[in-house]
Design a protein around this motif. Sequence first.
Motif, mmCIF file in Angstrom:
data_model
loop_
_atom_site.group_PDB
_atom_site.id
_atom_site.type_symbol
_atom_site.label_atom_id
_atom_site.label_comp_id
_atom_site.label_asym_id
_atom_site.label_seq_id
_atom_site.Cartn_x
_atom_site.Cartn_y
_atom_site.Cartn_z
ATOM 1 N N PRO A 172 0.821 -1.215 0.000
ATOM 2 C CA PRO A 172 0.000 0.000 0.000
ATOM 3 C C PRO A 172 0.857 1.268 0.000
ATOM 4 C CG PRO A 172 -0.777 -1.551 1.652
ATOM 5 C CD PRO A 172 0.541 -2.067 1.161
ATOM 6 N N ASP A 173 0.280 2.303 -0.582
ATOM 7 C CA ASP A 173 0.899 3.632 -0.683
ATOM 8 C C ASP A 173 1.647 4.000 0.603
ATOM 9 O OD1 ASP A 173 1.539 6.199 -1.374
ATOM 10 O OD2 ASP A 173 -0.535 6.923 -1.487
ATOM 11 N N ASP A 174 2.947 4.250 0.462
ATOM 12 C CA ASP A 174 3.720 4.648 1.652
ATOM 13 C C ASP A 174 4.304 6.054 1.481
ATOM 14 O OD1 ASP A 174 5.666 4.232 -0.239
ATOM 15 O OD2 ASP A 174 6.956 2.993 1.039
ATOM 16 N N ARG A 175 3.721 6.846 0.578
ATOM 17 C CA ARG A 175 4.271 8.189 0.377
ATOM 18 C C ARG A 175 4.338 9.023 1.655
ATOM 19 N NH1 ARG A 175 0.805 10.326 -4.534
ATOM 20 N NH2 ARG A 175 -0.658 8.859 -3.585
ATOM 21 N N THR A 178 7.604 7.796 3.229
ATOM 22 C CA THR A 178 8.838 7.836 2.443
ATOM 23 C C THR A 178 9.047 9.154 1.698
ATOM 24 O OG1 THR A 178 7.671 6.814 0.597
ATOM 25 C CG2 THR A 178 8.904 5.345 2.052
ATOM 26 N N GLU A 179 7.970 9.906 1.473
ATOM 27 C CA GLU A 179 8.121 11.133 0.683
ATOM 28 C C GLU A 179 7.695 12.387 1.444
ATOM 29 O OE1 GLU A 179 6.405 10.808 -3.229
ATOM 30 O OE2 GLU A 179 7.490 8.961 -3.678
ATOM 31 N N TYR A 180 6.538 12.326 2.077
ATOM 32 C CA TYR A 180 6.025 13.557 2.702
ATOM 33 C C TYR A 180 6.989 14.077 3.771
ATOM 34 C CZ TYR A 180 1.534 12.504 0.419
ATOM 35 O OH TYR A 180 0.549 12.244 -0.493
ATOM 36 N N LYS A 182 10.083 13.995 3.708
ATOM 37 C CA LYS A 182 11.183 14.704 3.038
ATOM 38 C C LYS A 182 10.744 16.038 2.453
ATOM 39 C CE LYS A 182 14.418 11.159 1.400
ATOM 40 N NZ LYS A 182 13.873 9.847 1.800
ATOM 41 N N PHE A 183 9.508 16.057 1.936
ATOM 42 C CA PHE A 183 9.080 17.219 1.171
ATOM 43 C C PHE A 183 8.330 18.263 2.016
ATOM 44 C CE2 PHE A 183 8.937 13.985 -2.510
ATOM 45 C CZ PHE A 183 10.311 14.121 -2.713
ATOM 46 N N ARG A 184 8.010 17.919 3.242
ATOM 47 C CA ARG A 184 7.344 18.904 4.100
ATOM 48 C C ARG A 184 8.376 19.687 4.901
ATOM 49 N NH1 ARG A 184 2.214 15.130 5.900
ATOM 50 N NH2 ARG A 184 0.933 15.602 4.077
ATOM 51 N N THR A 185 9.231 20.384 4.171
ATOM 52 C CA THR A 185 10.243 21.209 4.833
ATOM 53 C C THR A 185 10.231 22.581 4.191
ATOM 54 O OG1 THR A 185 11.867 20.330 3.285
ATOM 55 C CG2 THR A 185 11.777 19.295 5.449
ATOM 56 N N ARG B 294 4.012 0.167 -5.639
ATOM 57 C CA ARG B 294 3.039 0.743 -4.715
ATOM 58 C C ARG B 294 1.649 0.554 -5.305
ATOM 59 N NH1 ARG B 294 5.878 6.600 -4.185
ATOM 60 N NH2 ARG B 294 7.320 6.190 -2.469
ATOM 61 N N LYS B 295 0.692 0.214 -4.462
ATOM 62 C CA LYS B 295 -0.699 0.191 -4.914
ATOM 63 C C LYS B 295 -1.504 1.152 -4.031
ATOM 64 C CE LYS B 295 -2.403 -3.715 -2.166
ATOM 65 N NZ LYS B 295 -3.219 -4.941 -2.217
ATOM 66 N N TRP B 296 -2.737 1.397 -4.446
ATOM 67 C CA TRP B 296 -3.638 2.289 -3.699
ATOM 68 C C TRP B 296 -3.022 3.689 -3.544
ATOM 69 C CZ3 TRP B 296 -4.937 -1.709 0.740
ATOM 70 C CH2 TRP B 296 -5.603 -2.804 0.180
ATOM 71 N N THR B 297 -2.300 4.113 -4.570
ATOM 72 C CA THR B 297 -1.724 5.468 -4.547
ATOM 73 C C THR B 297 -2.775 6.424 -5.109
ATOM 74 O OG1 THR B 297 -0.691 4.874 -6.651
ATOM 75 C CG2 THR B 297 0.709 4.849 -4.708
ATOM 76 N N THR B 386 -0.545 21.350 4.120
ATOM 77 C CA THR B 386 0.109 20.351 4.975
ATOM 78 C C THR B 386 1.606 20.655 5.072
ATOM 79 O OG1 THR B 386 0.788 18.781 3.233
ATOM 80 C CG2 THR B 386 -1.483 18.615 4.044
ATOM 81 N N GLY B 387 2.055 21.702 4.356
ATOM 82 C CA GLY B 387 3.470 22.032 4.363
ATOM 83 C C GLY B 387 4.265 21.318 3.279
ATOM 84 N N TYR B 388 3.580 20.528 2.481
ATOM 85 C CA TYR B 388 4.241 19.782 1.397
ATOM 86 C C TYR B 388 4.698 20.765 0.326
ATOM 87 C CZ TYR B 388 4.668 16.297 -2.413
ATOM 88 O OH TYR B 388 5.108 15.497 -3.447
ATOM 89 N N VAL B 389 5.962 20.626 -0.081
ATOM 90 C CA VAL B 389 6.530 21.475 -1.123
ATOM 91 C C VAL B 389 6.753 20.621 -2.372
ATOM 92 C CG1 VAL B 389 8.438 22.987 -1.765
ATOM 93 C CG2 VAL B 389 7.709 22.841 0.635
ATOM 94 N N PRO B 391 8.159 18.749 -5.193
ATOM 95 C CA PRO B 391 9.572 18.392 -5.351
ATOM 96 C C PRO B 391 10.059 18.546 -6.794
ATOM 97 C CG PRO B 391 8.246 16.409 -5.337
ATOM 98 C CD PRO B 391 7.281 17.567 -5.172
ATOM 99 N N ILE B 399 13.826 8.632 -5.150
ATOM 100 C CA ILE B 399 13.039 7.697 -4.342
ATOM 101 C C ILE B 399 12.412 6.610 -5.202
ATOM 102 C CG2 ILE B 399 11.017 7.485 -2.835
ATOM 103 C CD1 ILE B 399 11.535 10.473 -2.080
#
Lengths: 370, 428
Positions: A172-175, A178-180, A182-185, B294-297, B386-389, B391, B399
């Motif tokens: 299942p989606d692990d963004r 693994t990603e958020y 890193k990118f929430r800075t 990855r599934k369910w993205t 949410t503060g997400y920038v 990328p 990644i």
Amino acid sequence: MSRSRNLLLGSALTFSVLAGPAVAEKLGLGREALPEEIEAWDVAVLPDGTGLPEGSGDVATGEEVFAEKCAACHGEFAEGLDSWPVLAGGEGSLTDPRPVKTVGSYWPYLSTVFDYVHRSMPFGAAQTVTADETYAITAFLLYSNGLVEDDFVLSKDNFTEIKMPNAEGFYPDDRPETEYVKFRTEPCMADCVPGTPEITKRAVDLNVTPEDPDGRPAGSLPDLRVPAAVQPVAAEAEAVEAPAEPATEPTAAEAPVAEPAAADPALVAAGEKVFKKCAACHKLGEGAKNGTGPVLNGIVGHAAGAVDGFKYSKPLADMAAGGLVWDDAALQAFLENPKGFMKGTKMSFAGLKKPEDRAAVIAYLSTFGK
Amino acid sequence: MSDDRMTDEPVTGPSRRGFLRSSALAGAGLVAGATTAKAAGPDPLITEVQDWASAFGDPVDAAPYGMPIRFEGHVTRRNVEWLTESPVSSINFTPIHALEGTITPQGCAFERHHSGAIELSKQDYRLMINGLVEKPLVFSFEDLLRFPRHVTVAFCECAANGGMEWGGAQLEGCQYTQGMIHNMEYTGIPLRYLLEEAGVKPEGKWVYAEGADASSNGRSIPLEKAMDDVLVAFFANGEALRKEHGYPVRLVVPGWEGNMWIKWLRRLGIYDQAVESREETSKYTDMMPDGRARKWTWVMDAKSVITSPSPQVPIRHGQGPLVITGLAWSGNGRITRVDVSLDGGRNWQEARISGDAKAKALTRFHLDINWDGQEMFLQSRAIDDTGYVQPTKAALRDIRGLNNVYHNNGIQTWWIKADGEVENVEIA
């Protein structure tokens, strides 16, 4: 239900919505679904076998059905023709630069194969394979992927015993992890990258973008310093006719009827484009084989229902026996409204509503002799 | 453009800063006050009586349902034919380079069909809810019109939007690189109301939505999302849905990938597990470097693109005042800020967000600069609440590797050349 009760429920619901929490009062709308209706529409098959119909099919039968109904796009061995999906092979390729994602190499559940073939295939004639045929096709796909022997019989009973090679290949989606993180800075605003930019890739090098006649990317905005009347934009011609359509739909009688025999190169070229709507089912040219529909070489001016080895629908066979010839008038009528012209035809195509499309595709077909 | 006008507007704080900063970048700076060009002679469009100023125009009803004037005929959806084998299982692209504001007109909003766009009338329409429910139900279209309605603006983005750019710059124009998106105002019924009408049993955890077309495209949606903001919609931008967008009824799944927005919605099946349909296993799963996927993205992460200038919108007016504009969006919430770089990500300045930024909807941004006529590498990056920038593509590839085609929300670079032509490039 009385009108007053309806109104009360309605206002109660509105109030609750405004207030926030979900409401569970029922409005009493709709009616109970009948078992026959649910059976007709709920054809979903789930990984644990839920929804599998009674039935079975073996590899040999599957090979036959596949050759008849699927091979026109997917190839005799499920290897995929042109860019149609490849269904077999690709084991061990998932980390390659070009992974080959097939039923055998990628699909995690066999249920997906059954579900999809049964509800959505063949392309252009969905819901025409029986449960037994679907079991057989599924068995054949397992065989063509080297997952079962040639005497294998798949049935409702042994279906869930089949484990697909890539069953564990998904997570299942692990963004968020693994990603958020890193990118929430807080991003850098100044002097973020040293040096001046160096171009590493240019889209123009690939040259795969559709273009306008002037060579610019298709859809480029017109130059506002050039008078509108002399804009060299092909789209303008479309634009002139487009607004007219809703107001003055040409009737069939007024429609310009092209001369198919003349084989005007522009018309033929337009027809080649229109034919793309047909090409999933109908093949043309040297070496063309029957697919979901018959080969169309030499069809213009020929007797209907006469292509070797194609199983025609009864209505078409009947009309052919009655002397139907695919002359311009018959093709025009059939292509405009297939089901209207021939009730019960298995050609599941809505038709070409524009007379110019029909004229073009007939001109294109006329360039292919027997 | 005068400085007075810039300072008069209350919303131009960031843009005024941008204006000044880019003037500094331009070196010479801008001449104080307006620099008006001189006409070589009187303009006949002004001095001579034009036909349209003397004779009649079209009467009313010339077009009972109007199309854009022919001068806008280039503003259409466009297809890249080599992408797919058949136009009935294909995609085209919204002309986002030619649009402004945030609402996408239905007539040019991208299409994605798996077996062609079908004609299904309201009279022939049925919606079934079955599976793990207290009472399986069938609704007619008229039944749906009697449920309370909500209005929601939402972007619909294909998970493959930008997918062709994953391996490198490929297509010339933001219509093609980021045009698998549209943004409409929908009116419909919260899915929750329909599910409550049928009564979902405690073991029901997934809602499988499927379409009535031959592809029968279907996706599994977890019950929490289904009970949250999903809409069963029948109006878009104030009128009925278009055939190509699922007339008469489609699902609206705010913030989540477009493939889940089932068109011609015919059935909602409630199950205790995901159906794992073809579109959620063999497709719409994202390959990772280790060969797993990855599934369910489902969520579309924050993203932005400069729509003008861009390859289909070169700068033809030369140096001086230039409007840079673009779109930003996030499937996780609301866009709070968009930064623009003129020098390929070395330095950034905050753009002006124009109008209301709504959650899970397209947001328009503008940056007004004084272009010095020199080469630029334009980039934009979106930041959500949410503060997400957003990328860079490089950060995503670090990644996800090189086979991850879906969900490319990396930063787009436009190379603006001194002659005003624009190219799609990648830079280091």
